[in-house]
Motif scaffolding. Sequence first.
Motif, PDB file in Angstrom:
ATOM      1  N   ILE A  10      44.580  30.995  71.962  1.00 44.75           N
ATOM      2  CA  ILE A  10      43.853  32.258  71.863  1.00 44.75           C
ATOM      3  C   ILE A  10      43.985  32.897  70.470  1.00 44.75           C
ATOM      4  CG2 ILE A  10      45.717  33.770  72.743  1.00 44.75           C
ATOM      5  CD1 ILE A  10      43.434  34.973  74.563  1.00 44.75           C
ATOM      6  N   SER A  11      45.141  32.668  69.834  1.00 49.11           N
ATOM      7  CA  SER A  11      45.354  33.304  68.523  1.00 49.11           C
ATOM      8  C   SER A  11      44.446  32.676  67.460  1.00 49.11           C
ATOM      9  CB  SER A  11      46.818  33.189  68.109  1.00 49.11           C
ATOM     10  OG  SER A  11      47.156  31.816  68.015  1.00 49.11           O
ATOM     11  N   ILE A  12      44.249  31.343  67.581  1.00 50.21           N
ATOM     12  CA  ILE A  12      43.361  30.668  66.609  1.00 50.21           C
ATOM     13  C   ILE A  12      41.912  31.103  66.850  1.00 50.21           C
ATOM     14  CG2 ILE A  12      42.475  28.429  65.836  1.00 50.21           C
ATOM     15  CD1 ILE A  12      45.134  27.228  66.502  1.00 50.21           C
ATOM     16  N   ALA A  13      41.535  31.156  68.134  1.00 56.10           N
ATOM     17  CA  ALA A  13      40.160  31.564  68.453  1.00 56.10           C
ATOM     18  C   ALA A  13      39.879  32.977  67.941  1.00 56.10           C
ATOM     19  CB  ALA A  13      39.959  31.505  69.963  1.00 56.10           C
ATOM     20  N   GLU A  14      40.878  33.834  68.074  1.00 60.73           N
ATOM     21  CA  GLU A  14      40.733  35.227  67.613  1.00 60.73           C
ATOM     22  C   GLU A  14      40.413  35.267  66.120  1.00 60.73           C
ATOM     23  OE1 GLU A  14      44.403  37.418  67.760  1.00 60.73           O
ATOM     24  OE2 GLU A  14      43.381  39.184  68.539  1.00 60.73           O
ATOM     25  N   GLN A  15      41.107  34.394  65.362  1.00 66.70           N
ATOM     26  CA  GLN A  15      40.860  34.366  63.913  1.00 66.70           C
ATOM     27  C   GLN A  15      39.490  33.773  63.585  1.00 66.70           C
ATOM     28  OE1 GLN A  15      44.041  32.205  61.990  1.00 66.70           O
ATOM     29  NE2 GLN A  15      45.584  33.460  63.040  1.00 66.70           N
ATOM     30  N   LEU A  16      39.207  32.644  64.241  1.00 63.45           N
ATOM     31  CA  LEU A  16      37.951  31.952  63.904  1.00 63.45           C
ATOM     32  C   LEU A  16      36.733  32.784  64.287  1.00 63.45           C
ATOM     33  CD1 LEU A  16      38.903  28.320  65.020  1.00 63.45           C
ATOM     34  CD2 LEU A  16      38.627  29.151  62.680  1.00 63.45           C
ATOM     35  N   LEU A  17      36.865  33.522  65.388  1.00 62.30           N
ATOM     36  CA  LEU A  17      35.716  34.328  65.843  1.00 62.30           C
ATOM     37  C   LEU A  17      35.784  35.758  65.294  1.00 62.30           C
ATOM     38  CD1 LEU A  17      35.556  33.210  69.605  1.00 62.30           C
ATOM     39  CD2 LEU A  17      33.942  32.580  67.805  1.00 62.30           C
ATOM     40  N   THR A  18      36.889  36.066  64.610  1.00 65.36           N
ATOM     41  CA  THR A  18      37.174  37.434  64.133  1.00 65.36           C
ATOM     42  C   THR A  18      37.028  38.456  65.268  1.00 65.36           C
ATOM     43  OG1 THR A  18      34.926  37.775  63.288  1.00 65.36           O
ATOM     44  CG2 THR A  18      36.549  36.972  61.711  1.00 65.36           C
ATOM     45  N   HIS A  19      37.524  38.086  66.439  1.00 65.88           N
ATOM     46  CA  HIS A  19      37.544  38.996  67.586  1.00 65.88           C
ATOM     47  C   HIS A  19      38.958  39.575  67.717  1.00 65.88           C
ATOM     48  CE1 HIS A  19      33.907  37.389  70.104  1.00 65.88           C
ATOM     49  NE2 HIS A  19      33.584  37.756  68.880  1.00 65.88           N
ATOM     50  N   HIS A  20      39.351  40.343  66.743  1.00 71.80           N
ATOM     51  CA  HIS A  20      40.745  40.806  66.761  1.00 71.80           C
ATOM     52  C   HIS A  20      40.983  41.790  67.897  1.00 71.80           C
ATOM     53  CE1 HIS A  20      41.384  38.648  63.091  1.00 71.80           C
ATOM     54  NE2 HIS A  20      40.319  39.239  62.552  1.00 71.80           N
ATOM     55  N   GLY A  21      41.930  41.430  68.755  1.00 72.25           N
ATOM     56  CA  GLY A  21      42.301  42.340  69.851  1.00 72.25           C
ATOM     57  C   GLY A  21      41.238  42.486  70.923  1.00 72.25           C
ATOM     58  N   GLN A  22      40.250  41.611  70.920  1.00 74.29           N
ATOM     59  CA  GLN A  22      39.157  41.735  71.895  1.00 74.29           C
ATOM     60  C   GLN A  22      39.096  40.463  72.745  1.00 74.29           C
ATOM     61  OE1 GLN A  22      37.324  44.558  72.113  1.00 74.29           O
ATOM     62  NE2 GLN A  22      38.540  45.403  70.438  1.00 74.29           N
ATOM     63  N   LEU A  23      39.210  40.621  74.067  1.00 70.62           N
ATOM     64  CA  LEU A  23      39.149  39.465  74.968  1.00 70.62           C
ATOM     65  C   LEU A  23      37.768  39.393  75.628  1.00 70.62           C
ATOM     66  CD1 LEU A  23      42.600  40.049  76.716  1.00 70.62           C
ATOM     67  CD2 LEU A  23      42.107  38.470  74.834  1.00 70.62           C
ATOM     68  N   SER A  24      37.364  38.151  75.959  1.00 72.64           N
ATOM     69  CA  SER A  24      36.041  37.983  76.584  1.00 72.64           C
ATOM     70  C   SER A  24      36.114  38.161  78.087  1.00 72.64           C
ATOM     71  CB  SER A  24      35.475  36.603  76.282  1.00 72.64           C
ATOM     72  OG  SER A  24      35.413  36.412  74.899  1.00 72.64           O
ATOM     73  N   ARG A  25      37.182  37.624  78.718  1.00 71.82           N
ATOM     74  CA  ARG A  25      37.329  37.780  80.158  1.00 71.82           C
ATOM     75  C   ARG A  25      38.779  37.525  80.551  1.00 71.82           C
ATOM     76  NH1 ARG A  25      33.775  33.456  79.753  1.00 71.82           N
ATOM     77  NH2 ARG A  25      34.796  31.420  79.798  1.00 71.82           N
ATOM     78  N   LEU A  26      39.063  37.907  81.795  1.00 66.33           N
ATOM     79  CA  LEU A  26      40.411  37.691  82.326  1.00 66.33           C
ATOM     80  C   LEU A  26      40.275  36.925  83.633  1.00 66.33           C
ATOM     81  CD1 LEU A  26      41.750  41.340  81.822  1.00 66.33           C
ATOM     82  CD2 LEU A  26      42.329  39.356  80.422  1.00 66.33           C
ATOM     83  N   ILE A  27      40.961  35.773  83.728  1.00 64.59           N
ATOM     84  CA  ILE A  27      40.888  34.998  84.973  1.00 64.59           C
ATOM     85  C   ILE A  27      41.946  35.566  85.924  1.00 64.59           C
ATOM     86  CG2 ILE A  27      41.132  32.695  85.987  1.00 64.59           C
ATOM     87  CD1 ILE A  27      40.468  31.573  83.187  1.00 64.59           C
ATOM     88  N   VAL A  28      41.480  35.886  87.145  1.00 67.44           N
ATOM     89  CA  VAL A  28      42.404  36.463  88.134  1.00 67.44           C
ATOM     90  C   VAL A  28      43.114  35.313  88.845  1.00 67.44           C
ATOM     91  CG1 VAL A  28      42.622  37.988  90.126  1.00 67.44           C
ATOM     92  CG2 VAL A  28      40.832  38.409  88.426  1.00 67.44           C
ATOM     93  N   LEU A  29      44.452  35.240  88.693  1.00 66.46           N
ATOM     94  CA  LEU A  29      45.188  34.067  89.176  1.00 66.46           C
ATOM     95  C   LEU A  29      45.694  34.212  90.605  1.00 66.46           C
ATOM     96  CD1 LEU A  29      47.191  33.422  85.904  1.00 66.46           C
ATOM     97  CD2 LEU A  29      45.174  32.222  86.683  1.00 66.46           C
ATOM     98  N   GLN A  30      45.584  35.381  91.195  1.00 63.66           N
ATOM     99  CA  GLN A  30      46.067  35.526  92.577  1.00 63.66           C
ATOM    100  C   GLN A  30      44.945  36.011  93.471  1.00 63.66           C
ATOM    101  OE1 GLN A  30      47.913  38.565  90.327  1.00 63.66           O
ATOM    102  NE2 GLN A  30      48.749  39.368  92.224  1.00 63.66           N
ATOM    103  N   ASN A  31      44.937  35.492  94.694  1.00 59.34           N
ATOM    104  CA  ASN A  31      43.906  35.911  95.630  1.00 59.34           C
ATOM    105  C   ASN A  31      44.334  37.160  96.397  1.00 59.34           C
ATOM    106  OD1 ASN A  31      42.075  33.913  95.036  1.00 59.34           O
ATOM    107  ND2 ASN A  31      43.152  32.458  96.346  1.00 59.34           N
TER     108      ASN A  31
END
Lengths: 218, 799
Positions: free
Chosen positions: B167-188
């Motif tokens: 995620i840290s590399i993607a943040e740099q390459l996309l210049t999406h600093h501190g911004q997430l696209s989505r959160l996967i919910v791991l518990q039902n």
Amino acid sequence: MLLSVRSVSKRYSDSPETRAVLCDVSVELKAGTSVALTGESGSGKSTLLNLIAALDHYDSGDISIDGTSLTGLSDKARSMMRRTEVALVFQQFNLIPSLTVEQNLSLHARLGGRLDLEWISTLTQRLGLSDLVDRYPEQISGGQQQRVAIGRALAVRPKLLLADEPTGNLDETTSSEVMKLLMELIQTSGASLFLVTHSSRIASQLERQIHLSEGSLQ
Amino acid sequence: MKRATFGALISHWQKHPLQLLALVVGLAIATALWSAVQAINSEARASYARASAQLGFSGLDVLIPENGTIPVTSYVNLRRAGWKLAPVIEGRWRLPKGSVRLIGIDPLSHPSASALTDATTFKLVNLTSPLQIFLHPNTKEKLDGIPDLPPITLTDSLPTGVVLTDISIAEQLLTHHGQLSRLIVLQNKSIGLTPLAVLAPNLILQSANGSQTGRLADSFHLNLTAFGFLSFAVGLFIVQGTVGLGIEQRRNLFRTLRAMGLSLNQLVVLLLSELVLVALTAGGIGLILGYLLAGALLPDVSSTLNGIYGESVEGELALRPSWVLSGLGMALFGTALASGHAFASFYKMPILTIPGFQSRAHTAGTGYKMMAITGSGLIVTGGIAMVLFDGLLVGFALLAGLMLGSALLLPLLLSKILTIAEKAASGALSEWVWADMRAQLPGVSLAMMALMLALATNIGVGTMVSSFRLTFLGWMNQRFSSEIYVSVNNDEQASELVNWLDSRGVTSLPIRWAEISSMGIPIRVYGAMDHSRYRKNWPVLQAVETLWDDVFIGSGALINEQLARRLNLWPGDELALSTDWKVTVSGVYSDYGNPHGQVLVSLSNLLHNVPDVPNRQFGLKLPLKEVPALMKELQEDFDSRDILAIDTTDIKARSLAVFDRTFIVTGALNLLTLGVAGFAILTSLLTLWNIRLPQLAPIWALGVTRRQLAWLELLRSLALATLAAVLALPLGLLLAWVLLSIINVEAFGWKLPMFLFPMDWLRLLGLAWIAAIIAAAFPAFKLARIKPSELLEVFAHER
């Protein structure tokens, strides 16, 4: 001689073997006269009428109308002949369903370049169609439709009127009325009449009668 | 009894093989076009699902933002509240050789980490140290030549076109600093936890079964479905005409069968059985054709989805049982729909009545009026829906109302036009021709509807595509006004480059931007230097008079159309970029192809508010003829790992190629629909052939030659095609306007100007004429060569 049919023969090849419909038929008709052609079903009456109308081709012999032979005449010339010299009245009327009575009455004359509004007006009145001019064929009775067909044929002032069982689809009373009108108007217009019929009663109203049996004149 | 009766019914088709052919081909074409589109759509969806499963996103609920991105603080708050979540950053990573889908995950929390650490697949654990990027071997080519990339690991486990990394590399390459696209919910289960809706009201919980595809790709599939449905409808016009005629011509037979003791219900059952047999046969042929067509179109669809929408469609076309069943189902449904009217008339009409062509012509007037009232109702309903509601589906409802409504209005319009023409005609023959055309209308109106719809679709979609292309070309020329674009890796290289350019007298304009989030929307803010390039070339749509002065003194800002529409901000409105950074909107510019918001302020304004903006991209201004030499020098003087230089001409050519490829499918479907409409005319003329002779024989007997009649048949078909084309023009332009001004705005967020292309209309008219001539050629040829004896049969009553 207005119509001259000389030794005309016609065969049909629509079945496995060819079938002779007319054998060496000869008949003549002077201008302003009328003739009734009678015969049994299948004797070749309508075929002879179609040949005279230049609708079909004969195999041998010759037909001439007002001195013009139909033999070797091009399709265009035969069509021109039907537009101006010859007119037809059919048993099933064969009006144009998409045209009004008025349009049907003038159609043939306009196609032949012989539109005479006064004459058409006379025909309309004489045929008792004045109140029906805006109607379509399907909106009038059989007798009225046949009167329109007669009017359409005479409107072009043909030299020769060919009628194929013109009252065959009508009841006796209507048939008599239509025949009376036809004979009167033929006289008025000066046309010759060649009429095909089953009925000896109708045939007797014409000047001359000829009988066709198995393709030959009796 | 039943077998004998069924045999008697079927014998009609032996006597009228052309009618049977028209019925089967019409239904087969309708099924083929519909099922081809469905095959493409289902293949694409299966591919998205495959990709989703490969990436470990399937079967889990996902939290997505209402707009833009999710701030890291929201993620932290949810984790602190006890929710187990896996963060994901995703975006298009634009590269010189195309773009890829870059996904950044947290390897420690990603749901499929344990599965993916299988020895036979790639080791996800390697993501932790050293940081790597993972991609399919087919994707590697796009990354060739990109400097300073982390180590690359190739794996078949990932779909083509996807790059997976930490995620840290993607943040740099996309210049999406501190911004997430989505959160996967791991518990039902969420027992004891504060609900997500309470903790994060701005986030939307998308269920595991929800769509993973983008909104744009969904709209593309919706477009394809709409096209498929239109083609299906056009094909059904053929079916309706032939079924109706088949029933009408057999009324004598029905009467005889009824007289022999067959009940009405038994007769209906037998007729239905006959239709089911035809539907299944034609449906089967249609499925084969549809499969072949889908196979031919899939590569272009895949390229379109990948190039424009960022979705990857892989794999060969698969024959799915559900597709086969739904195709046959559509064939049966279409047959039922197209036969409904004929069956209803069959029920209503007294069995002793033999309706003929003549009565149809003159009783049709009432039917036309009813159709016209229904059509007007559909158009008005579509319009009202558009006024009352928003959204893409409402836009399509408006389109459907317009198209179907106009088709229903057509017979009445044509009838009125033909009546006027008949009255205006001077010659007896021309009067008959117009009257005859009007009388023919009940038999050909369905084909004319099909032709008009096909032509209107061609005009509408063609105008939309050509307007888009023209706008896009102009926009590219304005937007890419520098001759070369250069990227470097760090600020030191940037200083070195600027000095190097200065020494050669080349003007360089820095391209500097910062990613911010305002009102929950991610926005890229560009800082511009005062230069004539902006003042002369920037593609401004709306602006105040002092636009550039306002921008460069720091009070004003230009925003892109997407942002303007999303936030409803227009010149004069205020935009808050952060709590203490406010600007006045001085203008709005077009920004086609970009789904995100953009703002342009002066460079000093940007640096004042975001001081650490990197300075690594430049646009170079120089005479065009000097471009090749400078490109060569740049390559010679700088290490290719440090610098990336792109010739603008190259960018434009590539962009245009992608654009053109996008609309190949649309063009193909356009042409196919027109072909089907042409076939509809042919079948209607052929099926009318037998009932035409009684209309033509008396005219022939009155002295019109067969050749003349044949020419008149051709002219009649041409005249009807011309009328359909003329009436299709306003409908097509209206369709184009809806596509450009309503559908585009709803789907993409930008409105396109509409241009008119009269030469295209003439080309279409030519195509309509060709279709009409081809359709009428065979009946006309038959008429020119017909034997007098065949015409005489109309009058015959003895032989």
